[in-house]
Structure formats: C-alpha cells, structure tokens
Design a protein around this motif. Structure first.
Motif, PDB file in Angstrom:
ATOM      1  N   ILE A 127      35.410  29.801  41.526  1.00 18.22           N
ATOM      2  CA  ILE A 127      36.264  30.719  41.109  1.00 18.22           C
ATOM      3  C   ILE A 127      36.940  30.110  39.899  1.00 18.22           C
ATOM      4  N   HIS A 128      37.318  29.132  39.779  1.00 19.36           N
ATOM      5  CA  HIS A 128      38.113  28.433  38.831  1.00 19.36           C
ATOM      6  C   HIS A 128      37.210  28.791  37.375  1.00 19.36           C
ATOM      7  N   LYS A 129      35.789  28.510  37.465  1.00 15.64           N
ATOM      8  CA  LYS A 129      34.976  28.774  36.313  1.00 15.64           C
ATOM      9  C   LYS A 129      35.092  30.019  35.829  1.00 15.64           C
ATOM     10  N   LYS A 130      35.114  31.297  36.595  1.00 12.44           N
ATOM     11  CA  LYS A 130      35.343  32.439  36.309  1.00 12.44           C
ATOM     12  C   LYS A 130      36.851  32.776  35.790  1.00 12.44           C
ATOM     13  N   LEU A 131      37.828  32.071  36.347  1.00 13.10           N
ATOM     14  CA  LEU A 131      39.177  32.569  35.678  1.00 13.10           C
ATOM     15  C   LEU A 131      38.946  31.753  34.529  1.00 13.10           C
ATOM     16  N   GLN A 132      38.570  30.843  34.064  1.00 10.18           N
ATOM     17  CA  GLN A 132      38.627  29.949  32.631  1.00 10.18           C
ATOM     18  C   GLN A 132      37.795  31.070  31.964  1.00 10.18           C
ATOM     19  N   GLU A 133      36.671  31.580  32.290  1.00  7.67           N
ATOM     20  CA  GLU A 133      35.740  32.331  31.266  1.00  7.67           C
ATOM     21  C   GLU A 133      36.702  33.532  30.990  1.00  7.67           C
ATOM     22  N   ARG A 134      37.259  34.151  31.728  1.00  7.31           N
ATOM     23  CA  ARG A 134      38.019  35.530  31.766  1.00  7.31           C
ATOM     24  C   ARG A 134      39.371  35.275  30.799  1.00  7.31           C
ATOM     25  N   GLY A 135      39.926  34.055  31.022  1.00  6.35           N
ATOM     26  CA  GLY A 135      40.943  33.515  30.228  1.00  6.35           C
ATOM     27  C   GLY A 135      42.387  34.166  30.351  1.00  6.35           C
ATOM     28  N   ARG A 136      42.635  34.806  31.401  1.00  8.68           N
ATOM     29  CA  ARG A 136      43.837  35.618  31.644  1.00  8.68           C
ATOM     30  C   ARG A 136      44.777  34.742  32.213  1.00  8.68           C
ATOM     31  N   ASP A 195      52.033  38.287  40.942  1.00 10.75           N
ATOM     32  CA  ASP A 195      51.226  39.425  41.738  1.00 10.75           C
ATOM     33  C   ASP A 195      49.933  39.422  41.187  1.00 10.75           C
ATOM     34  N   GLU A 196      49.831  39.620  39.608  1.00 10.72           N
ATOM     35  CA  GLU A 196      48.649  39.475  38.912  1.00 10.72           C
ATOM     36  C   GLU A 196      47.720  38.467  39.301  1.00 10.72           C
ATOM     37  N   LEU A 197      48.545  37.191  39.446  1.00 11.12           N
ATOM     38  CA  LEU A 197      47.560  36.058  39.532  1.00 11.12           C
ATOM     39  C   LEU A 197      47.000  35.901  41.098  1.00 11.12           C
ATOM     40  N   VAL A 198      47.599  36.502  42.023  1.00 11.02           N
ATOM     41  CA  VAL A 198      46.930  36.408  43.320  1.00 11.02           C
ATOM     42  C   VAL A 198      45.831  37.520  43.494  1.00 11.02           C
ATOM     43  N   LYS A 199      46.107  38.674  42.505  1.00 10.86           N
ATOM     44  CA  LYS A 199      45.087  39.749  42.509  1.00 10.86           C
ATOM     45  C   LYS A 199      43.762  39.196  41.817  1.00 10.86           C
ATOM     46  N   GLU A 200      43.982  38.395  40.445  1.00  7.77           N
ATOM     47  CA  GLU A 200      42.977  37.757  39.831  1.00  7.77           C
ATOM     48  C   GLU A 200      42.021  36.812  40.779  1.00  7.77           C
ATOM     49  N   VAL A 201      42.691  36.087  41.392  1.00  8.82           N
ATOM     50  CA  VAL A 201      42.012  35.210  42.333  1.00  8.82           C
ATOM     51  C   VAL A 201      41.276  36.059  43.382  1.00  8.82           C
ATOM     52  N   GLU A 202      41.953  36.862  43.715  1.00  7.45           N
ATOM     53  CA  GLU A 202      41.090  37.858  44.979  1.00  7.45           C
ATOM     54  C   GLU A 202      40.072  38.485  44.331  1.00  7.45           C
ATOM     55  N   MET A 203      40.180  38.932  43.355  1.00  5.95           N
ATOM     56  CA  MET A 203      39.106  39.871  42.761  1.00  5.95           C
ATOM     57  C   MET A 203      38.089  39.045  42.461  1.00  5.95           C
ATOM     58  N   ILE A 204      38.208  37.797  41.882  1.00  4.64           N
ATOM     59  CA  ILE A 204      37.075  36.804  41.539  1.00  4.64           C
ATOM     60  C   ILE A 204      36.566  36.246  42.868  1.00  4.64           C
ATOM     61  N   GLY A 205      37.394  36.125  44.106  1.00  2.80           N
ATOM     62  CA  GLY A 205      36.971  35.352  45.351  1.00  2.80           C
ATOM     63  C   GLY A 205      36.012  36.324  46.100  1.00  2.80           C
ATOM     64  N   GLU A 206      36.354  37.710  45.861  1.00  4.49           N
ATOM     65  CA  GLU A 206      35.518  38.655  46.602  1.00  4.49           C
ATOM     66  C   GLU A 206      34.085  38.340  45.987  1.00  4.49           C
ATOM     67  N   GLY A 207      33.331  38.270  47.057  1.00  9.15           N
ATOM     68  CA  GLY A 207      31.865  37.998  46.993  1.00  9.15           C
ATOM     69  C   GLY A 207      31.554  36.409  46.346  1.00  9.15           C
ATOM     70  N   ILE A 208      32.372  35.660  46.253  1.00  4.04           N
ATOM     71  CA  ILE A 208      32.140  34.354  45.752  1.00  4.04           C
ATOM     72  C   ILE A 208      30.947  33.526  46.680  1.00  4.04           C
ATOM     73  N   LEU A 209      31.190  33.725  47.619  1.00  4.52           N
ATOM     74  CA  LEU A 209      29.967  33.203  48.384  1.00  4.52           C
ATOM     75  C   LEU A 209      28.845  33.497  48.430  1.00  4.52           C
ATOM     76  N   GLU A 210      28.629  34.964  48.245  1.00  2.00           N
ATOM     77  CA  GLU A 210      27.203  35.437  47.809  1.00  2.00           C
ATOM     78  C   GLU A 210      26.750  34.920  46.566  1.00  2.00           C
ATOM     79  N   TYR A 211      27.703  34.913  45.505  1.00  2.00           N
ATOM     80  CA  TYR A 211      27.452  34.708  44.345  1.00  2.00           C
ATOM     81  C   TYR A 211      26.959  33.107  44.393  1.00  2.00           C
ATOM     82  N   LEU A 212      27.550  32.011  45.020  1.00  2.00           N
ATOM     83  CA  LEU A 212      27.123  30.832  44.944  1.00  2.00           C
ATOM     84  C   LEU A 212      25.727  30.726  45.678  1.00  2.00           C
TER      85      LEU A 212
END
Lengths: 570, 570
Positions: free
Chosen positions: A451-460, A494-511
C-alpha cells in the motif's frame, strides 16, 4: 558545457548593483513562493511527484561547468528543484515530525541570510546573542528548570543530545578532557529506553564510550520506559562494578510518540547521582499548552533538556535548543579556553559548544514567540491533538483498520490496514512466535509495504511505515501518520482513510498475482530489486530495526545490547 | 505585556491565507533588504553601531509574552535587529574569514526555507540529495581525490573536522564503536600544527582521546607546519609505544593564513600509515583559481578534506563540505544501521553522519556554481588576492606600520601600528625575553588594543586583533585584516590605513593620560573592567592564546601539549 559570452563576468563587475539584483530576484522569488504555497493547498495537489534517483538524475540538470549559466538561469533551475521536491506546505505531508513552516518563519530565515550572521561571539552578532540567551532562559524557566537555567542552540536534536552527554561526561569526569579514557579504568554506562532515538547510540559511539556502554531499559506496553526497570538496571550495573552516569528519558518517541514518565525517572536518576537528560525534541514543545503540558511533568528535574521548535512549533529547520538547569555548565564543561580570558560566560556562546561558527537558530523561536505568543503555539498544539483524535476515531470505527496502540500517546497515529480475507491477531497472539504467526506477520508487513508503495507513487499523501518491537516482540510493519501542520483539517483525514482503503482494496490479490509471496511467506528479494523506495534503504532511513549488530551482548537482566535503531526527522 | 485582542487567533484561523500573508511580508522584507544593502555600500556607512551587552539589552525589546504582538509587529522588530547588528554587506567588515553573501545566496536560502527541506533521507529530499552528491563529487575531483571520491556537508567546519577524525578512528579501529576505549589499551595520537584550528582539540576532547593525545608540531617562521618535525614527532611517538593515527594539515590558518605544505606532509602521513586529513576550511576554495591552486598542491593525497564555501566563495553561512577519497567511507565507518537494510549508501546521507536532520547546505554551492561557474569563483578569489597585495603595499610603504610577515601567505594582512616615539624591534630582538622587550611588547599590545577599541566605537571598519606565538615566541598583539568580499576596492583600503593612522596619532599620549600603563607596563585590570569588548571575552573569542592548560605536558622533542587556541569564523 554551454558556450556563452561569460555571463559571470558581468555579474562580478556589477557588484555595486547587488541591491538592484536583489530587488529583481526577490520579486521573482516571491511570485514563485506564493504560487507554490497556493498550489500546495489546492485539493488534489501532490505532496511529491516521486521519482527514484536513477530517473530523477535524467530529469534535472546536474551539470556543473566552468562558465556558469548566469543569473538568467537561476529561476528556471529553482522551478525544477521545486517540481521534484517534497512540498511540505501540503497538509498531507505527514511523514516526519516536522511539517512545513509559515510566513513568519520564512521572513526570519531571510533576515538570517541577509545578516549572514554567525552567533559564535558577541561582537559579530550582538542582537542575536542577546535574543538567544533570552529565549533560552525563558524556555528553560517554562520547563521549570530553575533560576540559573538557560541554554543554547545546536544544529539539530542529534547534536543537542551529543552536547548534553558530552557536557555531562566532562562535568562529572573532567580528567577525560585532557587524558581521555586512556588508563581511565572506569566503565561508564548510560541508560535509555529501547524506543529512544538512535542519536544516543551515535553519541555513545562518537564519545568513545562504545554502544556496549548503553543499557536499553525495557518499556511498558505503551512504549514508555519503566522506572522500576531503570532502577533495576542501574543496580545491576553497580553490582558489576560499572560507573552509571547518564540517563536519557524521551518525551515523544519517534515511532509511537510515547512519553517516558519524567518525574519517576528523574527521581531514580537523582537517587543514584546520574545525570538526568531528557530528549524532548518532539514532545518538549507541549510546555506551551496548559492542556497537555502535564505529559512532560517532571521536566523540572532535568539536568539537560532538548527541545526542537522546528518540529511541533513550525519554526524553519533547524531549531534545536539544549537547555540546562545551570546555564553556565556548557562553557564550564566544554571550554578549552583559558579561564583568565573568559571571565564572563554569558555572551560568547560558541565557547560552550564543540562547534565554532553557528547559525543563529534561536531567533527563529524568538521572533515566532514574539509574534504569535505562547497562545499561538498553544493553539497550534491543541489543534494538532484535536486532529489526531479525529483520525483515531475514524480508524477505530473502520473495521478494515486496526490501531497499534488503542489510545495513541500523542500525535503519531499508528495503524494497520487489514485486507478482506485476513484476520487480525491481538497482541497476545502476535507474541506467539509460532510459524503460523510468523507467516501472518510477514504477510501483513507486505500489505503495508504494498500500500505504501502505491501511496508514494500516487503522491497525494506522504506518510511512512515503520517496524517496531513492543515489549520485545516484533510487530508487523505498520503505518505511522504524524499530525502536526496547522493546515490539517477533518477533510484531509477523511481523504487519507479513503485513499488507504482504495489502494488496500484488492491488495492481497495484487501481491499474489505479482508473486510477492507464496503461502504467506515473502519473496523479499523480488521486492528489493524492484524499487529503490522499497528496499529498506531509500525508504527506511527513517526507521530501522536491527537486533543483529556486533554489540558484545551482555544478556544480564535489564540490558539489551541488540540495537533497535529509530531515526526521525530531527 | 501588551493587552491586545489576541491577534494570534486571527493568524491561526487564517492559515489558508498563508500565501497572501507571504506575498505581503516578502514584499515588505524585500524593500527592507534592498534598502539595507544600498545603505551598506554608501561611503561612510557604519559596519556596526556597537553597544556593549548591558546597554544593548535596554535598546531592544526582549520581552516574550503570552499573547504575542501579532504580524504587524514583525517589521518593526526586524528593523531594530538590523540597526544594532553587524552589516556584513559593508566591504569594511573584515573581521572574520567570511564576508557578506550575495543575491544568489539569498535566493538559495529562500528556496531552502520554502522547502523546509531536510536532506537526511532521499525520499523527503530527492532533488537536494542528488545535488549534494553531485557537487561533492565534483569538488573532490577538482581536488584530485580520485574516482571514488565524494562527500557530504556538515553544519560548519568544526563539525566537519569532528566527523573526519571520527571516521578515521572508526575505520582504523572499528572495535571502538562497540566496546569504546574500555580495555582498548592503545594510546591513540594525532598530529597538528601549533597554528591549527582549535576544533581539532575540541574533537580530541569530544572523542574521548583527550587533548593530551595531540602532538603540536612546530611551524617554520612563516607559520607552516614543518614536515621534518612531523616525522620526528611520529617517530618519537612510536618509540613511546603509542599509536599515531591521524595527521591534520591546515591550508589557510586562522590568524596568519599560512598554508601547510600538503604534499610533503601527506607523504609523511602515508609513510607511517596515518590518516591524512586536511583542514582547508579557508584555503581549500583556492582550487577554483588556476593562479593560486598550487598553494594546495598535494590535496590529492588527502583521505579527508574540509572546504567551507561559506568563507572564500561567499555562499551563505553555513556551507561546509567534508570530502573523502572514498565517498562510501562515512556510511561504512559511522553507520550503526544493519547492513541488510542499507544496501546502497549513496542516497541516504544522514546515515554516514552523527546527526539526524540536516539542512541541505550543499545546494548553496551547487546553485552558486551553476550560476557563476568556476570562472565566477576564480575571479572572486583573484580579486581578493589583488586587494590583499594592494593593502600589503600600502602598509609596507608607510613607516608607521610594520607587517607581521613581510609577505602575507594569503588573504590575512597582519600588522602593527607603531606610534611616533616608539621604535620597532625585529623578530630576533623580540625573541629576547629580557625585561626591556617584555615591557615593549606589552606597550605595543596596549597600542593595538587602544586603537581597536576606538575603531570599534567609530564603527567604520570591523577587523580584529590577535595574539600569536611564532616559533614559540609570543608576539605583541597585532591587527588582522581579512580580505574576502568582492566589493572591497582600493579606495576602502586607502581609507583603512587613514583610519588607523588617524586613531593612532596621539595614542601613546591617550594611554598615558588614562593611566593605562606606567613605565611601559600595562595596568591590565583597569582596561579589563572598563569595557566588555576589551576584556578578552566579548572580544577575544576569535583568537586566544593559552600555554597554561592542565595538559599533562610531555616535553620531549616535537611535542607541545600547551594548547594554543585559535578560533575562527567557521
């Protein structure tokens, strides 16, 4: 190298026109700054357009030539620096214990640069020296350190910690100043918690005490040093015929933001005649808030106390005070000067340090305090706590998230994201070192890193993840969000939580799809080679755990020489 | 405390308007700066309106209150700071080894503050980290330090010297990192000249080696370390079964500006496998001048080399580089981190230091170099030498003046004013320690101090006086004028000589009338109590001689443990 008709010749000849050039350049810079700050506050603004070093090297012009590009090249260069740098004005920069600064901070730095001031001796920086003395004394009095208290600034908290330990050592064992440890015979020992800052270790190493001279006192389940364990450790050390001399307590630990109980620890230190040092780089600023200053109750017992206004008070980096109950102790302990030359210790500040030239960092607090008053800082602090409470509630009420500590000690909100399909184990279960839990921990750590990697890539958002041992047990990697900037509001969280949720959705499958793990076990090397920011170096500089140094471990009770390194943004 | 309707409340609520506030404040600040620089260049402008601390405390508002004065109080406060501060833009500020900065320097500092940047880890300061790596490597290559060379910045030259010695010690004796010196057994020894900077002593003290571990190698009659004496000292140390490990050579000593012969010293250091460190804080910048870089010939032999662009290159304070022939040595020697976390040492710069947070000082040189080019710095340096030559000629051709060294080694012009009615004794005679010469020396020292006091009161020039031992003999106090600022021209130097002559006229009578001496012997206490700037504290911070410390003096040949402290404006 560009061919030009030596633009620097003109620059050089035109020195009388410094004022004209300054006028033009500061105007241009002002526009650039205003635009930059404006952009940073827009919804959707990026904290960083992140590029790994190899790529970034191709995007900025690093060429340094014989001729120079001339003044006309300055603004384009600055544009490019800003474009690829981290924007700390953005409230979503929550990565370090410092945030962006403010207009008063900017102006103060402009003053310092205009003066090109050096506050080592009074006669070249008279006003700034008085301001440093005055604001240091005021700060030390607020902390209750007594009528003789005062202090000086150092270039960052790590150097303040170093000067504190050096001052203690020189004061208690002055013969070391001349003879060194050669034939000294005594085994000096110091005590800090296993959540204390790594600069204590670097200092023990620098001072020639060695990291084996550090006793890591264990913490309770909230990450606070245990005074009873401290006392036991001191007694054990005395029994081993060692010479305990220094206790470091931390108010505001780097990762969890825990506050060691100063009063109890101070009492133990005094009972055994140890120097009582407090690393309040992060939490010391709470002295400005009536509501929260109880968290550093016992500061009055400190022999030395570090407080970094560049963290919680928003002064520009760097601004770190080393305060002492006796303001003359620095000169008395650290000067090598002849006494007959230095009758009055109060005005030549450089003499008490190990440096020579000094930036007048103290005026950043002096001027901020003058303008905002205690009340301004108090409001800033209380706003941060309010926002931290808000984020805590968001996370507690969301079943995809789990807090590391149910009640965060201060302003670091540490949590896991638990993907659908993964259970969460309580701390008791985590402590079971069975294979099943080991696999689970690794998997959750990979989720955090993914998730952190995606967060950093998105840069928000920019906030960090961290390893940590609590009660000697290694937790899965978790997120650490630092609440500090006064520009943070509920909407951002609020946005922070949504951002993590959005990236986290499907993270297991991605990994799983990307073969990051098999049967729950990570294939670490694959990740390591893929992205600099994730190999534990480009990224982890801010927090690293190591129980595997070469320390000559003494495993007697209360002593842990396995280092647990925590770096933070002093 | 002023009663106000909480102006800070508005400031705090208005955080969204940071950009608006910044716009207004930077505009106001720009006007203030431009006026300040303009004024500084006017004929007759004062360098400082000097006030002793007790008086100054009554002239500036040092009150720090609960409420704060609000934004409207900022500019009046800054006006007052500027009024009583030293104006380094004035070409007649010749007191320290730094001068004023320039518009490009100002803009660079504004950029640093805007970013509130911290260059300890790559992910929060990507661009600045690359620039630091790049400019450090470029600098080290210029010095001829080889393909693997590079470096980092430290907060000032003293800290650079500290990190150099620490790196050497940790590299050569890594067991000290963990075990400290406890039971280490070896007596580590280091070598520097008796004109070297006092930060070498502070470092030996800090690192736990003790100042007794320093061997002061004697200088020749031009203030340069003697390579033959160095070798003799090392051999003697080995005969005493000590462990010599570190040689510090200085290019650009603090007082005289002497350049130790690097090539010869480097060869001796290598011959005995000692770490060869060069303190080129002042003189290292000569690498930018084809005409003068021969003065640091041998820099290619250095293991570590300190160079402070904030001195001779005019970058804002502070900017100090520690360069190494192996750029990875800092991390390798000083990291306490786990190796498996830190695969790539190149991008997380904080790990190789003992600090944590770091100001990105390197970009001050990066941006300056980009804009001015090597040619810009070269012209700056060559102009300074030209002006130094001009002043030297003025002084040599005036029979009221006497040079300390007939040919100044670099940019410090050191001289006496010899009042009518006083003869001047040559060095051979000075060396005679007879009562007659002792009286003469004290009298001439009083003349120097008397003139300096008047100079400071008048405020048209600021340059310092200095004690010094040459060839082990204490000279009478003399003036030290530092030529650095590119704004210095012939006219300023003509004025300087006239100013000293004007004050010097009648100085003997003045001193006699005011009972400063009787029969040529000073009544030191009277002067001491009269004025802070003259009691050796407020003033002398920049240079002090002491042969009277408690050092365990070993008087065998080539060793002097009597300290000779020289501080300068790192």
């Amino acid at each position: 190298m560009k061919i030009q008709k030596q633009p620097t010749q003109d620059i050089f000849d035109d020195l009388c026109s410094d004022a004209v050039e300054l006028d033009q350049l500061v105007s241009q810079m002002k526009d650039l700054m205003v635009e930059y700050v404006n952009e940073s506050r827009k919804s959707g603004a990026l904290v960083v357009e992140y590029k790994p070093p190899e790529e970034l090297e191709t995007l900025i012009d690093l060429d340094l030539t014989y001729t120079g590009v001339g003044i006309s090249g300055l603004m384009p260069l600055l544009h490019n620096v800003l474009r690829y740098s981290v924007n700390t004005w953005n409230p979503k920069f929550m990565d370090k214990l410092y945030a962006g600064t403010n207009p008063v901070g900017i102006i103060t730095e402009m003053l310092i640069t205009l003066l090109n001031a050096n506050s080592h001796v009074y006669h070249v920086s008279p006003v700034l020296t008085l301001m440093e003395n005055h604001v240091s004394e005021k700060l030390a009095r607020l902390l209750g350190m007594g009528e003789k208290s005062g202090g000086i600034t150092c270039p960052g908290g790590a150097f303040s910690n170093q000067l504190a330990m050096l001052t203690a050592r020189n004061h208690m064992f002055p013969e070391i100043k001349t003879k060194g440890y050669y034939n000294f015979g005594k085994r000096l020992m110091l005590f800090t918690s296993d959540a204390g800052h790594y600069s204590i270790e670097k200092t023990a190493m620098t001072l020639g005490l060695g990291i084996d001279s550090i006793v890591k006192v264990s913490c309770d389940d909230q990450g606070r040093m245990r005074p009873d364990e401290l006392e036991r450790s001191i007694i054990k050390s005395l029994e081993r015929k060692e010479t305990p001399f220094f206790v470091n307590a931390t108010v505001g630990t780097t990762v969890l933001g825990a506050f060691d109980p100063l009063r109890e620890i101070g009492k133990v230190a005094k009972r055994y005649n140890l120097w009582f040092h407090v690393d309040g780089s992060w939490g010391g600023s709470l002295i400005f808030s009536d509501k929260h200053k109880h968290m550093i109750d016992g500061s009055s017992l400190a022999d030395t106390f570090v407080l970094n206004p560049h963290k919680l008070l928003g002064t520009p980096l760097q601004c770190s005070f080393l305060l002492a109950s006796d303001r003359q102790i620095f000169q008395q302990s650290n000067s090598l000067g002849a006494k007959y030359l230095f009758h009055d210790n109060k005005y030549d500040l450089g003499d008490g340090t190990v440096g020579c030239g000094r930036r007048p960092d103290a005026i950043k607090l002096f001027i901020g305090w003058k303008i905002f008053g205690i009340i301004g800082y108090k409001q800033r602090i209380e706003h941060a706590f309010k926002m931290a409470g808000y984020l805590t509630n968001l996370i507690k009420n969301n079943n995809r998230f789990k807090m590391v500590l149910e009640t965060p000690p201060s302003l670091q909100i540490c949590f896991w994201y638990i993907p659908k399909g993964m259970e969460f184990y309580g701390q008791d279960e985590i402590e079971k070192e069975s294979n099943k839990f080991q696999i689970w921990k690794e998997k959750l750590s990979l989720v955090t890193k993914g998730i952190h990697k995606k967060l950093q890539e998105r840069g928000r958002f920019l906030f960090d993840y961290s390893p940590f041992e609590l009660n000697g047990k290694e937790l899965p990697l978790f997120f650490r969000v630092v609440i500090n900037a006064p520009s943070i509001n509920e909407h951002h969280l609020d946005e922070l939580v949504k951002e993590v949720e959005m990236i986290g959705e499907g993270i297991l499958e991605y990994l799983e799809k990307n073969n990051k793990f098999q049967n729950g076990l990570s294939l670490e090397n694959q990740i390591t080679n893929e992205n600099h920011s994730m190999n534990g170096n480009g990224h982890v500089g801010d927090h690293r755990a190591s129980g595997r140094t070469n320390g000559n471990s003494s495993n007697s009770n209360g002593i842990s020489n396995g280092l647990h390194h925590i770096e933070h943004g002093y």
